[in-house]
Motif scaffolding. Structure first.
Motif, PDB file in Angstrom:
ATOM      1  N   UNK A 231      63.546  66.389 -29.363  1.00  0.00           N
ATOM      2  CA  UNK A 231      64.066  65.437 -29.013  1.00  0.00           C
ATOM      3  C   UNK A 231      64.280  65.904 -27.533  1.00  0.00           C
ATOM      4  N   UNK A 232      65.342  64.536 -27.163  1.00  0.00           N
ATOM      5  CA  UNK A 232      65.385  64.138 -25.813  1.00  0.00           C
ATOM      6  C   UNK A 232      66.029  65.312 -24.933  1.00  0.00           C
ATOM      7  N   UNK A 233      66.343  65.273 -23.840  1.00  0.00           N
ATOM      8  CA  UNK A 233      67.005  65.997 -23.564  1.00  0.00           C
ATOM      9  C   UNK A 233      66.847  66.804 -22.156  1.00  0.00           C
ATOM     10  N   UNK A 234      68.204  66.368 -21.652  1.00  0.00           N
ATOM     11  CA  UNK A 234      68.206  66.227 -20.304  1.00  0.00           C
ATOM     12  C   UNK A 234      68.995  68.381 -19.205  1.00  0.00           C
ATOM     13  N   UNK A 235      67.910  68.425 -19.049  1.00  0.00           N
ATOM     14  CA  UNK A 235      68.436  70.046 -18.406  1.00  0.00           C
ATOM     15  C   UNK A 235      68.953  70.115 -17.306  1.00  0.00           C
ATOM     16  N   UNK A 236      69.108  71.823 -17.526  1.00  0.00           N
ATOM     17  CA  UNK A 236      70.697  71.996 -16.714  1.00  0.00           C
ATOM     18  C   UNK A 236      69.918  71.997 -15.383  1.00  0.00           C
ATOM     19  N   UNK A 237      70.838  72.200 -14.701  1.00  0.00           N
ATOM     20  CA  UNK A 237      70.629  72.449 -12.917  1.00  0.00           C
ATOM     21  C   UNK A 237      69.322  73.674 -12.859  1.00  0.00           C
ATOM     22  N   UNK A 238      69.174  74.734 -13.595  1.00  0.00           N
ATOM     23  CA  UNK A 238      68.127  75.144 -13.027  1.00  0.00           C
ATOM     24  C   UNK A 238      66.899  74.746 -13.631  1.00  0.00           C
ATOM     25  N   UNK A 239      67.000  74.473 -14.571  1.00  0.00           N
ATOM     26  CA  UNK A 239      65.787  74.230 -15.612  1.00  0.00           C
ATOM     27  C   UNK A 239      65.313  72.476 -14.263  1.00  0.00           C
ATOM     28  N   UNK A 240      66.103  72.079 -14.544  1.00  0.00           N
ATOM     29  CA  UNK A 240      65.195  70.269 -13.526  1.00  0.00           C
ATOM     30  C   UNK A 240      65.534  71.088 -11.947  1.00  0.00           C
ATOM     31  N   UNK A 241      66.061  71.926 -11.384  1.00  0.00           N
ATOM     32  CA  UNK A 241      64.776  72.792 -10.530  1.00  0.00           C
ATOM     33  C   UNK A 241      63.544  73.748 -10.856  1.00  0.00           C
ATOM     34  N   UNK A 242      63.660  74.748 -12.106  1.00  0.00           N
ATOM     35  CA  UNK A 242      62.335  74.840 -12.154  1.00  0.00           C
ATOM     36  C   UNK A 242      61.225  73.980 -12.718  1.00  0.00           C
ATOM     37  N   UNK A 245      62.723  68.419 -11.216  1.00  0.00           N
ATOM     38  CA  UNK A 245      62.906  67.295 -11.920  1.00  0.00           C
ATOM     39  C   UNK A 245      64.238  66.131 -10.977  1.00  0.00           C
ATOM     40  N   UNK A 246      64.437  65.347 -10.951  1.00  0.00           N
ATOM     41  CA  UNK A 246      66.100  64.686 -10.269  1.00  0.00           C
ATOM     42  C   UNK A 246      67.379  64.688 -11.251  1.00  0.00           C
ATOM     43  N   UNK A 247      68.052  64.431 -10.892  1.00  0.00           N
ATOM     44  CA  UNK A 247      69.327  64.958 -11.342  1.00  0.00           C
ATOM     45  C   UNK A 247      69.070  64.245 -12.307  1.00  0.00           C
ATOM     46  N   UNK A 248      69.655  64.316 -13.917  1.00  0.00           N
ATOM     47  CA  UNK A 248      69.517  63.471 -14.757  1.00  0.00           C
ATOM     48  C   UNK A 248      68.405  63.146 -15.604  1.00  0.00           C
ATOM     49  N   UNK A 249      66.939  63.482 -15.192  1.00  0.00           N
ATOM     50  CA  UNK A 249      65.685  62.996 -15.152  1.00  0.00           C
ATOM     51  C   UNK A 249      65.071  64.202 -16.529  1.00  0.00           C
ATOM     52  N   UNK A 250      65.375  62.900 -17.711  1.00  0.00           N
ATOM     53  CA  UNK A 250      64.726  63.516 -19.287  1.00  0.00           C
ATOM     54  C   UNK A 250      64.019  63.778 -19.601  1.00  0.00           C
ATOM     55  N   UNK A 251      63.911  64.920 -19.880  1.00  0.00           N
ATOM     56  CA  UNK A 251      62.618  66.005 -20.253  1.00  0.00           C
ATOM     57  C   UNK A 251      63.143  65.840 -22.300  1.00  0.00           C
ATOM     58  N   UNK A 252      61.673  66.851 -22.836  1.00  0.00           N
ATOM     59  CA  UNK A 252      61.529  66.841 -24.023  1.00  0.00           C
ATOM     60  C   UNK A 252      62.672  68.494 -24.029  1.00  0.00           C
ATOM     61  N   UNK A 253      62.836  68.538 -24.977  1.00  0.00           N
ATOM     62  CA  UNK A 253      63.485  70.002 -25.680  1.00  0.00           C
ATOM     63  C   UNK A 253      62.350  70.518 -27.153  1.00  0.00           C
ATOM     64  N   UNK A 254      62.197  71.436 -27.177  1.00  0.00           N
ATOM     65  CA  UNK A 254      61.170  71.651 -28.377  1.00  0.00           C
ATOM     66  C   UNK A 254      61.399  73.084 -28.490  1.00  0.00           C
ATOM     67  N   UNK A 255      61.652  72.994 -29.971  1.00  0.00           N
ATOM     68  CA  UNK A 255      62.505  74.291 -30.474  1.00  0.00           C
ATOM     69  C   UNK A 255      61.353  74.923 -31.543  1.00  0.00           C
ATOM     70  N   UNK A 256      60.806  75.934 -31.860  1.00  0.00           N
ATOM     71  CA  UNK A 256      59.736  76.574 -32.809  1.00  0.00           C
ATOM     72  C   UNK A 256      60.261  77.375 -33.699  1.00  0.00           C
ATOM     73  N   UNK A 257      59.645  77.260 -34.504  1.00  0.00           N
ATOM     74  CA  UNK A 257      60.250  78.135 -35.520  1.00  0.00           C
ATOM     75  C   UNK A 257      58.738  78.989 -35.981  1.00  0.00           C
ATOM     76  N   UNK A 258      57.901  79.876 -35.701  1.00  0.00           N
ATOM     77  CA  UNK A 258      56.219  80.170 -35.844  1.00  0.00           C
ATOM     78  C   UNK A 258      56.675  81.868 -37.103  1.00  0.00           C
ATOM     79  N   UNK A 259      55.559  81.849 -37.890  1.00  0.00           N
ATOM     80  CA  UNK A 259      55.876  81.957 -38.951  1.00  0.00           C
ATOM     81  C   UNK A 259      54.064  82.919 -38.959  1.00  0.00           C
ATOM     82  N   UNK A 260      54.410  84.778 -39.334  1.00  0.00           N
ATOM     83  CA  UNK A 260      53.295  85.042 -39.942  1.00  0.00           C
ATOM     84  C   UNK A 260      53.067  85.034 -41.107  1.00  0.00           C
TER      85      UNK A 260
END
Length: 301
Positions: A231-242, A245-260
């Motif tokens: 899903x599209x996502x606006x990173x928080x301050x720490x994530x943007x710094x890491x 990214x510029x302030x309010x620059x969008x990114x992708x958020x990925x949630x994954x559930x892996x199974x064995x």
């Protein structure tokens, strides 16, 4: 962007290119680009004919076909100049320029004064609907991959435990990394695994290795499937710094559930730079329908 209407940019029933090449143009007798249509249909790198009877403007059809060729691996040495595209597709320079303008706006093509246009090779492509290792896939694409490990420790998290199907206070192993591609930040990645299987990972060096590789080697556990939500996502301050990214620059958020097998063994939350990452899907008339889910809160990492 709203597509131009008929009669404006990219009018789609008639398109007379300036300086259209003559009989030496590699078009067939009906003026379609690329010669023999049967050969074109099986050439992933070559142009496909545009449909002048379609309600979709020619510039949008051209844009879609250029994207298809890029996804197939074309233009790695050099992106074609305007005059070559007008000849290949038998369209006007105005139509070509509109398609190229959109490619540049999307960050797929770089245009610099005095130099030929070229692809932005910093963009990483990732197939949808497949089990993948970002480490392995980056290496396969010729991209130097390394990680800065921000956290590797035992922890507990009731919400994550729910995803993994364990009791709320079950011990977990968390691996938090900043993923770098060719030395530039690409993704902020946090993976949680049940400690009863992942405890040996605490001794691993994840600076230049994959989680799945170490999980199989040290723990005897192979991730064989799962599900992923993007899903599209606006990173928080720490994530943007890491991620740089510029302030309010969008990114992708990925949630994954892996199974064995049937057991959930990995819950992962990843934030990926949108300007460096693209998801690619192939489909056919036999493909399963995409499930649309209500928008939920984006993950925090």
């Amino acid at each position: 962007m709203t597509p131009p209407q008929h009669g404006s940019t990219g009018a789609h029933h008639r398109d007379t290119p300036e300086g259209r090449p003559g009989s030496s143009t590699p078009g067939g007798p009906e003026g379609a680009p690329g010669g023999d249509p049967e050969i074109r249909a099986h050439d992933p790198y070559g142009p496909r004919p545009l449909d002048r009877g379609s309600p979709l403007p020619l510039w949008a059809q051209l844009l879609a076909d250029l994207r298809r060729r890029m996804d197939a691996g074309a233009f790695t040495e050099e992106f074609p100049a305007e005059h070559r595209l007008t000849g290949e597709y038998e369209v006007s320079r105005h139509t070509v320029r509109e398609a190229l303008r959109k490619l540049r706006a999307d960050g797929l093509v770089i245009a610099e004064r005095g130099r030929a246009s070229r692809l932005d090779t910093r963009r990483i492509q990732q197939p949808l609907g497949s089990l993948y290792s970002l480490f392995r896939d980056l290496e396969a694409q010729g991209v130097e991959q390394r990680s800065e490990v921000l956290r590797l420790e035992r922890t507990a998290d009731a919400t994550v435990a729910g995803h993994l199907g364990v009791v709320p206070d079950a011990p977990l192993v968390v691996l938090e990394r900043l993923r770098l591609a060719d030395g530039e930040p690409l993704a902020h990645d946090t993976a949680y695994l049940p400690a009863d299987i992942a405890e040996p990972l605490l001794d691993a060096d994840f600076g230049h290795t994959s989680l799945y590789g170490e999980l199989a080697r040290r723990c005897g556990v192979k991730v064989s499937g799962g599900r992923e939500r993007i899903a599209p996502f606006l990173p928080d301050i720490r994530q943007a710094w890491l991620l740089g990214l510029a302030d309010r620059e969008a990114a992708f958020a990925i949630e994954r559930l892996g199974r064995a097998g049937e057991r959930p063994v990995e819950w992962r939350e990843t934030v990926v730079r949108g300007d460096r990452f693209a998801f690619v899907a192939e489909w056919s008339d036999a493909s399963r329908a995409v499930a649309l889910a209500p928008r939920a809160a984006a993950p925090s990492a």
